[in-house]
Design a protein around this motif. Structure first.
Motif, short mmCIF file in Angstrom:
data_model
loop_
_atom_site.label_atom_id
_atom_site.label_comp_id
_atom_site.label_asym_id
_atom_site.label_seq_id
_atom_site.Cartn_x
_atom_site.Cartn_y
_atom_site.Cartn_z
N GLN A 189 20.90 40.54 -11.69
CA GLN A 189 20.79 39.75 -10.47
C GLN A 189 20.47 40.63 -9.26
O GLN A 189 19.66 40.28 -8.41
N LEU A 224 16.81 41.60 -9.49
CA LEU A 224 15.92 40.53 -9.07
C LEU A 224 15.93 40.36 -7.55
O LEU A 224 14.89 40.06 -6.94
N GLN A 225 17.08 40.56 -6.93
CA GLN A 225 17.17 40.47 -5.48
C GLN A 225 16.32 41.55 -4.82
O GLN A 225 15.54 41.28 -3.89
N HIS A 284 13.89 43.42 -6.27
CA HIS A 284 12.50 43.45 -6.72
C HIS A 284 11.70 42.23 -6.26
O HIS A 284 10.64 42.37 -5.64
N ARG A 285 12.20 41.03 -6.52
CA ARG A 285 11.40 39.83 -6.29
C ARG A 285 11.61 39.20 -4.92
O ARG A 285 10.68 38.63 -4.35
N LYS A 286 12.84 39.27 -4.39
CA LYS A 286 13.11 38.65 -3.10
C LYS A 286 12.87 39.62 -1.94
O LYS A 286 12.14 39.31 -1.00
N GLU A 287 13.49 40.78 -2.00
CA GLU A 287 13.36 41.73 -0.91
C GLU A 287 12.13 42.62 -1.06
O GLU A 287 11.65 43.18 -0.07
N ARG A 288 11.66 42.79 -2.30
CA ARG A 288 10.48 43.61 -2.60
C ARG A 288 10.61 45.01 -1.98
O ARG A 288 9.75 45.46 -1.22
#
Length: 248
Positions: free
Chosen positions: A109, A112-113, A115-119
Motif C-alpha cells: 500500500q 502504491l501511494q 508510485h501511483r498517487k504521489e509519483r
C-alpha cells in the motif's frame, strides 16, 4: 526472420521490459500478494539480488566510475552492472525527496501511494563526464532537429525555451528546456521537462556535472522542479555519501 522484423521484435521486447520494470517496482513491496514475474529473456536488475532476510544497507557492491570508488547498496541499483569493479555507467532508483529505496517501504500500500498517487519514484544515471561533449555542443546539436524554438524568458536563474517537434508548418510542443549557464555564457546544466497534450504527468530530466561525473536525474515536474537546486544538491550528497574515499 528478416532484419526489419527482428528489429521490430527487439523494440517491442524493450518496451515490454521497460513497462514491466516501471509497473512492477521492487520484489520487496510486491511480495505480499503479487510475486514478480519476469518476461521471458528479461534480465532482472541488480536490486533483485537483495536478500530480504538480511539488513538491506549491508548488501552492497563496490564500483569505480570516473576514477571514483563507491560502495552502493544493491537495493538502489536498477541497471545491470558489468562484472568487476570498473563501470561505464550506473543507474539507481530512488524515492524523491528522501532518497530511500523502494525496498525500504513497509508494504504494498505504501508502494502504491508513492508510485501511483504521489509519483515520487525517479532515477539517477551516472556517467563519466569526459565521455560526453560539452553541454554547449549537445544543445547546439539538438537544436538542429527542432521544428521550432521559442525563447520564454527566465525562471529562477535559468533560461527558458519552448521546444517543438513535428514540422515547421505544424509544430507540436515537446518540452520546456531550461538552461543553466556560467558567467561566460557556457551551459553548465540542462533541465528538460516533457509537456504537451500527450503528456499526462510531466516529468523532468535534469543533467549537470559534479566532480567528473555527469548526472541525469529524473523527477516529476510539479512537486520537484520548482526546487531544482535542492534536487541537484540531494543527488550530489546522496552519491557522495556512498563514495569510499574522502572527497578532496
Amino acid at each position: 526472420m528478416n532484419k526489419k522484423r527482428k528489429m521490430k521484435t527487439k523494440f517491442i521486447l524493450a518496451l515490454a521490459v521497460a513497462a514491466a520494470c516501471l509497473l512492477a517496482g521492487g520484489r520487496y513491496v510486491l511480495s505480499e500478494d503479487a510475486p514478480l514475474h519476469l518476461w521471458p529473456g528479461m534480465v532482472p536488475p541488480e536490486s533483485h539480488k537483495v536478500d530480504e532476510s538480511k539488513p538491506l544497507r549491508a548488501q552492497t557492491r563496490t564500483f569505480e566510475l570516473a576514477g571514483r570508488t563507491f560502495v552502493i547498496p544493491i537495493m538502489y541499483i536498477d541497471g545491470h552492472p558489468k562484472p568487476g569493479v570498473h563501470q561505464d555507467d550506473m543507474l539507481l532508483k530512488v524515492i524523491w525527496p528522501d532518497m530511500r529505496a523502494i525496498y525500504e517501504l513497509n508494504n504494498r500500500q505504501e508502494y502504491l501511494q508513492v508510485h501511483r498517487k504521489e509519483r515520487r519514484i525517479g532515477w539517477i544515471l551516472l556517467e563519466p563526464a569526459a565521455i560526453r561533449p560539452s553541454f554547449d555542443v549537445q544543445i547546439a546539436s539538438r537544436r538542429q532537429y527542432l521544428a521550432k524554438e521559442e525563447p520564454a524568458g527566465r525562471f529562477d536563474g535559468l533560461e527558458k525555451y519552448l521546444w517543438y517537434n513535428g514540422s515547421p508548418k505544424s509544430p507540436e510542443l515537446r518540452s520546456e528546456m531550461y538552461l543553466e549557464s556560467d558567467e561566460s555564457g557556457h551551459i553548465t546544466g540542462t533541465i528538460e521537462c516533457h509537456v504537451g497534450p500527450a503528456v499526462v504527468v510531466p516529468g523532468c530530466s535534469h543533467r549537470f556535472i559534479d566532480r567528473d561525473l555527469l548526472y541525469q536525474i529524473n523527477y516529476r515536474m510539479g512537486p520537484f522542479f520548482p526546487q531544482w537546486r535542492e534536487q541537484k544538491s540531494r543527488a550530489i550528497e546522496f552519491i557522495n555519501r556512498m563514495e569510499l574515499t574522502t572527497p578532496r
